[in-house]
Design a protein around this motif. Structure first.
Motif, PDB file in Angstrom:
ATOM      1  N   UNK A  22       0.684  -1.239  -0.130  1.00 37.10           N
ATOM      2  CA  UNK A  22      -0.031  -0.246  -0.234  1.00 37.10           C
ATOM      3  C   UNK A  22       1.102   0.873  -0.209  1.00 37.10           C
ATOM      4  N   UNK A  23       2.004   1.044   0.761  1.00 42.32           N
ATOM      5  CA  UNK A  23       2.808   2.697   0.959  1.00 42.32           C
ATOM      6  C   UNK A  23       3.744   2.847  -0.464  1.00 42.32           C
ATOM      7  N   UNK A  35      -6.404   8.006  -5.427  1.00 43.50           N
ATOM      8  CA  UNK A  35      -7.289   7.821  -4.554  1.00 43.50           C
ATOM      9  C   UNK A  35      -8.212   8.664  -4.110  1.00 43.50           C
ATOM     10  N   UNK A  36      -7.772  10.008  -3.854  1.00 43.85           N
ATOM     11  CA  UNK A  36      -8.573  11.252  -3.129  1.00 43.85           C
ATOM     12  C   UNK A  36      -9.769  11.708  -4.425  1.00 43.85           C
ATOM     13  N   UNK A  37      -9.259  11.477  -5.525  1.00 44.81           N
ATOM     14  CA  UNK A  37     -10.550  11.383  -6.394  1.00 44.81           C
ATOM     15  C   UNK A  37     -11.611  10.250  -6.077  1.00 44.81           C
ATOM     16  N   UNK A  38     -11.481   9.603  -6.088  1.00 43.39           N
ATOM     17  CA  UNK A  38     -12.631   8.586  -5.788  1.00 43.39           C
ATOM     18  C   UNK A  38     -13.209   7.999  -4.487  1.00 43.39           C
ATOM     19  N   UNK A  70      -4.253  -3.611  -3.593  1.00 46.60           N
ATOM     20  CA  UNK A  70      -4.970  -3.698  -3.346  1.00 46.60           C
ATOM     21  C   UNK A  70      -5.814  -2.618  -2.441  1.00 46.60           C
ATOM     22  N   UNK A  71      -5.648  -1.670  -3.061  1.00 53.60           N
ATOM     23  CA  UNK A  71      -5.978  -0.013  -3.194  1.00 53.60           C
ATOM     24  C   UNK A  71      -7.982   0.286  -3.311  1.00 53.60           C
ATOM     25  N   UNK A  72      -7.453  -0.064  -5.216  1.00 53.22           N
ATOM     26  CA  UNK A  72      -8.907  -0.093  -5.796  1.00 53.22           C
ATOM     27  C   UNK A  72      -9.576  -1.411  -6.435  1.00 53.22           C
ATOM     28  N   UNK A  73     -10.555  -1.873  -6.236  1.00 53.41           N
ATOM     29  CA  UNK A  73     -11.099  -2.880  -6.625  1.00 53.41           C
ATOM     30  C   UNK A  73     -12.378  -2.126  -7.942  1.00 53.41           C
ATOM     31  N   UNK A  74     -11.856  -2.925  -9.384  1.00 53.97           N
ATOM     32  CA  UNK A  74     -11.909  -2.464 -10.935  1.00 53.97           C
ATOM     33  C   UNK A  74     -12.953  -3.633 -11.342  1.00 53.97           C
ATOM     34  N   UNK A  75     -14.529  -2.893 -11.848  1.00 56.10           N
ATOM     35  CA  UNK A  75     -14.773  -4.137 -12.589  1.00 56.10           C
ATOM     36  C   UNK A  75     -15.349  -3.703 -13.488  1.00 56.10           C
ATOM     37  N   UNK A  76     -16.230  -4.060 -14.177  1.00 47.72           N
ATOM     38  CA  UNK A  76     -16.933  -3.751 -15.834  1.00 47.72           C
ATOM     39  C   UNK A  76     -18.426  -3.631 -15.939  1.00 47.72           C
ATOM     40  N   UNK A  88     -13.208  -1.381   3.594  1.00 47.26           N
ATOM     41  CA  UNK A  88     -13.546  -1.386   4.580  1.00 47.26           C
ATOM     42  C   UNK A  88     -12.783  -2.453   4.788  1.00 47.26           C
ATOM     43  N   UNK A  89     -11.394  -3.395   3.723  1.00 46.40           N
ATOM     44  CA  UNK A  89     -10.737  -4.463   3.350  1.00 46.40           C
ATOM     45  C   UNK A  89      -9.821  -3.699   4.278  1.00 46.40           C
ATOM     46  N   UNK A  90      -9.401  -2.184   3.691  1.00 44.20           N
ATOM     47  CA  UNK A  90      -8.158  -1.484   4.029  1.00 44.20           C
ATOM     48  C   UNK A  90      -8.199  -0.615   5.276  1.00 44.20           C
ATOM     49  N   UNK A  91      -9.323  -0.383   6.493  1.00 43.47           N
ATOM     50  CA  UNK A  91      -9.597  -0.304   7.363  1.00 43.47           C
ATOM     51  C   UNK A  91      -9.647  -1.787   8.167  1.00 43.47           C
ATOM     52  N   UNK A  92     -10.101  -2.739   8.136  1.00 43.78           N
ATOM     53  CA  UNK A  92      -9.435  -3.789   8.225  1.00 43.78           C
ATOM     54  C   UNK A  92      -8.418  -3.863   8.836  1.00 43.78           C
ATOM     55  N   UNK A  93      -7.769  -4.065   7.485  1.00 41.70           N
ATOM     56  CA  UNK A  93      -6.033  -4.271   7.860  1.00 41.70           C
ATOM     57  C   UNK A  93      -5.305  -2.930   8.333  1.00 41.70           C
ATOM     58  N   UNK A  94      -6.047  -2.295   8.384  1.00 41.55           N
ATOM     59  CA  UNK A  94      -4.980  -0.990   8.753  1.00 41.55           C
ATOM     60  C   UNK A  94      -5.556   0.102   9.150  1.00 41.55           C
ATOM     61  N   UNK A  95      -6.217   0.363  10.399  1.00 40.58           N
ATOM     62  CA  UNK A  95      -7.184   1.126  10.896  1.00 40.58           C
ATOM     63  C   UNK A  95      -6.091   3.165  10.802  1.00 40.58           C
ATOM     64  N   UNK A  96      -7.490   3.332   9.803  1.00 38.86           N
ATOM     65  CA  UNK A  96      -7.300   5.309  10.111  1.00 38.86           C
ATOM     66  C   UNK A  96      -5.942   5.717   9.300  1.00 38.86           C
ATOM     67  N   UNK A  97      -5.169   4.706   8.217  1.00 40.02           N
ATOM     68  CA  UNK A  97      -4.625   4.810   7.471  1.00 40.02           C
ATOM     69  C   UNK A  97      -5.440   5.653   6.177  1.00 40.02           C
ATOM     70  N   UNK A  98      -6.438   4.770   5.226  1.00 39.49           N
ATOM     71  CA  UNK A  98      -6.949   5.680   3.940  1.00 39.49           C
ATOM     72  C   UNK A  98      -7.361   6.859   4.476  1.00 39.49           C
ATOM     73  N   UNK A  99      -7.484   7.089   5.491  1.00 36.87           N
ATOM     74  CA  UNK A  99      -8.523   8.393   5.717  1.00 36.87           C
ATOM     75  C   UNK A  99      -7.066   9.052   5.979  1.00 36.87           C
ATOM     76  N   UNK A 100      -6.522   8.861   6.555  1.00 37.52           N
ATOM     77  CA  UNK A 100      -4.628   9.689   6.266  1.00 37.52           C
ATOM     78  C   UNK A 100      -4.444  10.544   5.744  1.00 37.52           C
TER      79      UNK A 100
END
Length: 116
Positions: A22-23, A35-38, A70-76, A88-100
């Motif tokens: 992720x980093x 990521x910010x725009x999403x 593992x930061x985004x999921x792509x689908x058609x 949700x996956x990122x928050x479970x693995x690394x609480x607060x990281x994505x929001x920061x």
């Protein structure tokens, strides 16, 4: 809208997302901008709707790095490739990281707008 299909099969399982991956993915300012725009849109976004100033092949590379980290999921949906944050996956693995990271990317974008 057409049916959602999962033709992209290189998303890591939630338990396989690593902090290092992720980093590493987020060291690039274009990827932080994606990521910010999403996050700011609050909904899935098509690849061509992002405000990034890179070639199509370069943008494809950036989306792939984010997907494989593992930061985004792509689908058609029909013929449109959509992107969503795996919040949700990122928050479970690394609480607060994505929001920061998102908040830091917002400040970074704000500084760039005021200096332009």
């Amino acid at each position: 809208m057409g049916a959602v299909t999962d033709r992209i099969n290189d998303h890591p399982a939630a338990e396989d997302i690593t902090l290092q991956g992720v980093l590493d993915a987020l060291t690039d300012p274009v990827r932080r901008s994606i990521v910010r725009q999403l996050a700011d849109s609050g909904e899935d976004m098509a690849c061509g709707t992002f405000d990034i100033n890179v070639t199509r092949s370069t943008s494809t590379h950036h989306f792939k790095v984010l997907r494989q980290a593992g930061i985004i999921r792509q689908h058609y949906r029909g013929t449109v490739k959509l992107n969503e944050l795996r919040r949700a996956d990122l928050e479970r693995a690394f609480p607060g990281l994505l929001d920061t990271i998102i908040e830091s990317a917002r400040r970074e974008a704000s500084r760039q707008r005021t200096s332009a």
